[in-house]
Design a protein around this motif. Structure first.
Motif, PDB file in Angstrom:
ATOM      1  N   PRO A  56      17.478  -1.136  36.599  1.00 25.88           N
ATOM      2  CA  PRO A  56      18.793  -1.288  37.223  1.00 25.88           C
ATOM      3  C   PRO A  56      18.782  -0.915  38.713  1.00 25.88           C
ATOM      4  O   PRO A  56      18.344   0.163  39.096  1.00 25.88           O
ATOM      5  CB  PRO A  56      19.670  -0.321  36.420  1.00 25.88           C
ATOM      6  CG  PRO A  56      19.041  -0.316  35.064  1.00 25.88           C
ATOM      7  CD  PRO A  56      17.558  -0.386  35.324  1.00 25.88           C
ATOM      8  N   GLY A  57      19.234  -1.841  39.535  1.00 26.44           N
ATOM      9  CA  GLY A  57      19.322  -1.613  40.974  1.00 26.44           C
ATOM     10  C   GLY A  57      18.066  -1.926  41.752  1.00 26.44           C
ATOM     11  O   GLY A  57      18.108  -2.028  42.991  1.00 26.44           O
ATOM     12  N   TRP A  58      16.940  -2.076  41.073  1.00 27.23           N
ATOM     13  CA  TRP A  58      15.687  -2.325  41.796  1.00 27.23           C
ATOM     14  C   TRP A  58      15.668  -3.657  42.545  1.00 27.23           C
ATOM     15  O   TRP A  58      15.159  -3.708  43.666  1.00 27.23           O
ATOM     16  CB  TRP A  58      14.497  -2.238  40.842  1.00 27.23           C
ATOM     17  CG  TRP A  58      14.117  -0.839  40.470  1.00 27.23           C
ATOM     18  CD1 TRP A  58      14.888   0.285  40.564  1.00 27.23           C
ATOM     19  CD2 TRP A  58      12.857  -0.412  39.927  1.00 27.23           C
ATOM     20  NE1 TRP A  58      14.203   1.380  40.108  1.00 27.23           N
ATOM     21  CE2 TRP A  58      12.954   0.978  39.714  1.00 27.23           C
ATOM     22  CE3 TRP A  58      11.685  -1.071  39.582  1.00 27.23           C
ATOM     23  CZ2 TRP A  58      11.899   1.722  39.182  1.00 27.23           C
ATOM     24  CZ3 TRP A  58      10.625  -0.339  39.056  1.00 27.23           C
ATOM     25  CH2 TRP A  58      10.732   1.047  38.864  1.00 27.23           C
ATOM     26  N   PRO A  59      16.179  -4.753  41.967  1.00 28.51           N
ATOM     27  CA  PRO A  59      16.140  -6.003  42.726  1.00 28.51           C
ATOM     28  C   PRO A  59      16.793  -5.877  44.100  1.00 28.51           C
ATOM     29  O   PRO A  59      16.282  -6.397  45.092  1.00 28.51           O
ATOM     30  CB  PRO A  59      16.902  -6.984  41.831  1.00 28.51           C
ATOM     31  CG  PRO A  59      16.646  -6.477  40.446  1.00 28.51           C
ATOM     32  CD  PRO A  59      16.681  -4.971  40.595  1.00 28.51           C
ATOM     33  N   GLU A  60      17.916  -5.169  44.167  1.00 29.95           N
ATOM     34  CA  GLU A  60      18.604  -5.001  45.441  1.00 29.95           C
ATOM     35  C   GLU A  60      17.914  -3.952  46.321  1.00 29.95           C
ATOM     36  O   GLU A  60      17.672  -4.181  47.513  1.00 29.95           O
ATOM     37  CB  GLU A  60      20.059  -4.583  45.202  1.00 29.95           C
ATOM     38  CG  GLU A  60      20.909  -5.620  44.500  1.00 29.95           C
ATOM     39  CD  GLU A  60      20.736  -5.633  42.982  1.00 29.95           C
ATOM     40  OE1 GLU A  60      21.300  -6.533  42.343  1.00 29.95           O
ATOM     41  OE2 GLU A  60      20.046  -4.733  42.439  1.00 29.95           O
ATOM     42  N   ALA A  61      17.596  -2.794  45.744  1.00 29.01           N
ATOM     43  CA  ALA A  61      17.050  -1.694  46.532  1.00 29.01           C
ATOM     44  C   ALA A  61      15.642  -1.992  47.035  1.00 29.01           C
ATOM     45  O   ALA A  61      15.312  -1.712  48.194  1.00 29.01           O
ATOM     46  CB  ALA A  61      17.047  -0.402  45.697  1.00 29.01           C
ATOM     47  N   PHE A  62      14.810  -2.550  46.168  1.00 30.98           N
ATOM     48  CA  PHE A  62      13.417  -2.815  46.539  1.00 30.98           C
ATOM     49  C   PHE A  62      13.225  -4.228  47.085  1.00 30.98           C
ATOM     50  O   PHE A  62      12.435  -4.433  48.008  1.00 30.98           O
ATOM     51  CB  PHE A  62      12.501  -2.604  45.331  1.00 30.98           C
ATOM     52  CG  PHE A  62      12.454  -1.191  44.812  1.00 30.98           C
ATOM     53  CD1 PHE A  62      12.933  -0.125  45.577  1.00 30.98           C
ATOM     54  CD2 PHE A  62      11.934  -0.911  43.561  1.00 30.98           C
ATOM     55  CE1 PHE A  62      12.884   1.178  45.094  1.00 30.98           C
ATOM     56  CE2 PHE A  62      11.874   0.389  43.074  1.00 30.98           C
ATOM     57  CZ  PHE A  62      12.360   1.432  43.842  1.00 30.98           C
ATOM     58  N   GLY A  63      13.951  -5.187  46.492  1.00 35.96           N
ATOM     59  CA  GLY A  63      13.808  -6.567  46.955  1.00 35.96           C
ATOM     60  C   GLY A  63      14.229  -6.756  48.390  1.00 35.96           C
ATOM     61  O   GLY A  63      13.736  -7.654  49.072  1.00 35.96           O
ATOM     62  N   GLY A  64      15.120  -5.893  48.860  1.00 36.68           N
ATOM     63  CA  GLY A  64      15.600  -6.007  50.234  1.00 36.68           C
ATOM     64  C   GLY A  64      14.969  -5.032  51.206  1.00 36.68           C
ATOM     65  O   GLY A  64      15.352  -5.001  52.379  1.00 36.68           O
ATOM     66  N   SER A  65      13.994  -4.232  50.751  1.00 38.45           N
ATOM     67  CA  SER A  65      13.414  -3.232  51.651  1.00 38.45           C
ATOM     68  C   SER A  65      11.893  -3.206  51.663  1.00 38.45           C
ATOM     69  O   SER A  65      11.298  -2.525  52.498  1.00 38.45           O
ATOM     70  CB  SER A  65      13.918  -1.830  51.271  1.00 38.45           C
ATOM     71  OG  SER A  65      13.442  -1.457  49.975  1.00 38.45           O
ATOM     72  N   ALA A  66      11.256  -3.926  50.756  1.00 34.15           N
ATOM     73  CA  ALA A  66       9.790  -3.923  50.700  1.00 34.15           C
ATOM     74  C   ALA A  66       9.206  -4.643  51.908  1.00 34.15           C
ATOM     75  O   ALA A  66       9.891  -5.405  52.598  1.00 34.15           O
ATOM     76  CB  ALA A  66       9.318  -4.598  49.415  1.00 34.15           C
ATOM     77  N   ALA A  67       7.916  -4.422  52.138  1.00 32.19           N
ATOM     78  CA  ALA A  67       7.231  -5.155  53.206  1.00 32.19           C
ATOM     79  C   ALA A  67       6.981  -6.593  52.791  1.00 32.19           C
ATOM     80  O   ALA A  67       6.926  -7.499  53.622  1.00 32.19           O
ATOM     81  CB  ALA A  67       5.919  -4.457  53.557  1.00 32.19           C
ATOM     82  N   ALA A  68       6.811  -6.808  51.504  1.00 29.09           N
ATOM     83  CA  ALA A  68       6.665  -8.153  50.929  1.00 29.09           C
ATOM     84  C   ALA A  68       6.979  -8.065  49.442  1.00 29.09           C
ATOM     85  O   ALA A  68       6.954  -6.983  48.849  1.00 29.09           O
ATOM     86  CB  ALA A  68       5.264  -8.715  51.159  1.00 29.09           C
ATOM     87  N   VAL A  69       7.245  -9.216  48.854  1.00 26.84           N
ATOM     88  CA  VAL A  69       7.666  -9.303  47.454  1.00 26.84           C
ATOM     89  C   VAL A  69       6.855 -10.409  46.780  1.00 26.84           C
ATOM     90  O   VAL A  69       6.461 -11.384  47.427  1.00 26.84           O
ATOM     91  CB  VAL A  69       9.179  -9.631  47.370  1.00 26.84           C
ATOM     92  CG1 VAL A  69       9.602 -10.026  45.961  1.00 26.84           C
ATOM     93  CG2 VAL A  69      10.004  -8.446  47.872  1.00 26.84           C
ATOM     94  N   TRP A  70       6.560 -10.228  45.486  1.00 20.15           N
ATOM     95  CA  TRP A  70       6.015 -11.364  44.744  1.00 20.15           C
ATOM     96  C   TRP A  70       6.731 -11.496  43.419  1.00 20.15           C
ATOM     97  O   TRP A  70       7.143 -10.516  42.813  1.00 20.15           O
ATOM     98  CB  TRP A  70       4.498 -11.258  44.576  1.00 20.15           C
ATOM     99  CG  TRP A  70       3.988 -10.663  43.303  1.00 20.15           C
ATOM    100  CD1 TRP A  70       3.575 -11.334  42.186  1.00 20.15           C
ATOM    101  CD2 TRP A  70       3.819  -9.274  43.002  1.00 20.15           C
ATOM    102  NE1 TRP A  70       3.154 -10.450  41.220  1.00 20.15           N
ATOM    103  CE2 TRP A  70       3.292  -9.182  41.695  1.00 20.15           C
ATOM    104  CE3 TRP A  70       4.051  -8.086  43.719  1.00 20.15           C
ATOM    105  CZ2 TRP A  70       3.007  -7.962  41.095  1.00 20.15           C
ATOM    106  CZ3 TRP A  70       3.777  -6.871  43.125  1.00 20.15           C
ATOM    107  CH2 TRP A  70       3.253  -6.824  41.825  1.00 20.15           C
ATOM    108  N   ILE A  71       6.908 -12.742  43.016  1.00 21.60           N
ATOM    109  CA  ILE A  71       7.567 -13.056  41.747  1.00 21.60           C
ATOM    110  C   ILE A  71       6.630 -13.915  40.916  1.00 21.60           C
ATOM    111  O   ILE A  71       6.319 -15.051  41.275  1.00 21.60           O
ATOM    112  CB  ILE A  71       8.895 -13.802  41.969  1.00 21.60           C
ATOM    113  CG1 ILE A  71       9.895 -12.901  42.697  1.00 21.60           C
ATOM    114  CG2 ILE A  71       9.474 -14.272  40.631  1.00 21.60           C
ATOM    115  CD1 ILE A  71      11.204 -13.599  43.069  1.00 21.60           C
ATOM    116  N   ASN A  72       6.164 -13.343  39.834  1.00 15.78           N
ATOM    117  CA  ASN A  72       5.422 -14.069  38.815  1.00 15.78           C
ATOM    118  C   ASN A  72       6.448 -14.437  37.756  1.00 15.78           C
ATOM    119  O   ASN A  72       7.034 -13.555  37.129  1.00 15.78           O
ATOM    120  CB  ASN A  72       4.323 -13.157  38.257  1.00 15.78           C
ATOM    121  CG  ASN A  72       3.534 -13.778  37.147  1.00 15.78           C
ATOM    122  OD1 ASN A  72       4.102 -14.224  36.164  1.00 15.78           O
ATOM    123  ND2 ASN A  72       2.219 -13.785  37.286  1.00 15.78           N
TER     124      ASN A  72
END
Length: 261
Positions: A56-72
């Protein structure tokens, strides 16, 4: 067709790997539970800092602040379509580069394929997969066998160029030779080891590695090439008696290449 060969001997590849070690970028991803451990360990082996999943909350908190993202997209085995879409949306809205790995796209599940296609709305920087997945994503009838490809990487060449033009993303296909399309330009990465196809999650982990290279590279094409070249040479260097020790050896060789042994 313009084709450029890239290998571990390229100083840019080595320099970008050193950049990961120096910067220790935070890389957020969603993947399936089969591949999550290997993906996290590959990132740790090269010096990146991973977080995986849609708590809960990770997509917003981490998806918007990481240096890069990957989606498998096999993350849909345990994450909701809404959560996976939120990860892509948050990365896109924050201007964070992200990698799409469309596992099993075109293998026969129309509902699943619709969800994967919807993620293209959020402009991935890199799309990485096997030949069948990428050919299907480009509109061909590729006929994948579940999560396995029914085609070689060379069969996908014109299709990854088409997909790159359609999506404006860099498109990378894995195989005996890996090919990376950036518009009309094709990069070729030779080598690797067939045992990569016999370890669960090895391809999925490559998507995570591409994401780790994005924040330390000048372009998405450079990041994809450097990740594939690093992965290929690490696999070639593994001395193992079977596929179990090969998986451990792959992590060891990545950490040696990154100077983190």
């Amino acid at each position: 067709m313009s084709m450029i060969t890239v290998s571990w001997e390229d100083p840019v590849v080595r320099g970008r790997l050193a950049g990961i070690r120096q910067r220790a970028p935070f890389i957020y991803g969603v993947t399936n539970y089969v591949a999550a451990t290997l993906s996290a360990n590959v990132l740790l082996a090269v010096g990146a800092a991973p977080a995986i999943g849609t708590a809960p909350g990770w997509p917003e908190a981490f998806g918007g602040s990481a240096a890069a993202v990957w989606i498998n997209t096999a993350a849909l085995m345990s994450s909701s379509p809404q959560d996976v879409r939120r990860v892509a949306a948050c990365a896109h809205d924050a201007g964070i580069p992200w990698v799409l790995d469309p596992v099993a796209f075109g293998a026969g599940s129309a509902e699943y394929d619709r969800i994967v296609l919807g993620l293209l709305d959020f402009s991935p920087a890199v799309i990485r997969g096997n030949a069948s997945e990428l050919m299907a994503l480009a509109g061909a009838d590729a006929g994948g066998r579940g999560v396995e490809t029914a085609h070689g990487s060379h069969d996908a060449l014109r299709h990854i160029q088409t997909l790159s033009s359609q999506s404006r993303a860099v498109v990378a296909v894995s195989g005996a030779t890996d090919y990376i399309a950036s518009g009309a330009t094709i990069f070729a990465v030779k080598g690797g080891d067939v045992r990569l196809t016999r370890v669960t999650g090895a391809g999925c982990a490559l998507g995570a590695l591409v994401a780790a290279f994005l924040p330390v590279s000048d372009t998405a094409a450079e990041a994809a090439c450097a990740a594939h070249a690093t992965y290929a040479v690490a696999a070639e260097r593994v001395q193992a008696v079977g596929t179990g020790s090969f998986a451990v050896g792959l992590l060891d060789e990545l950490s040696v290449l990154a100077g983190l042994q």
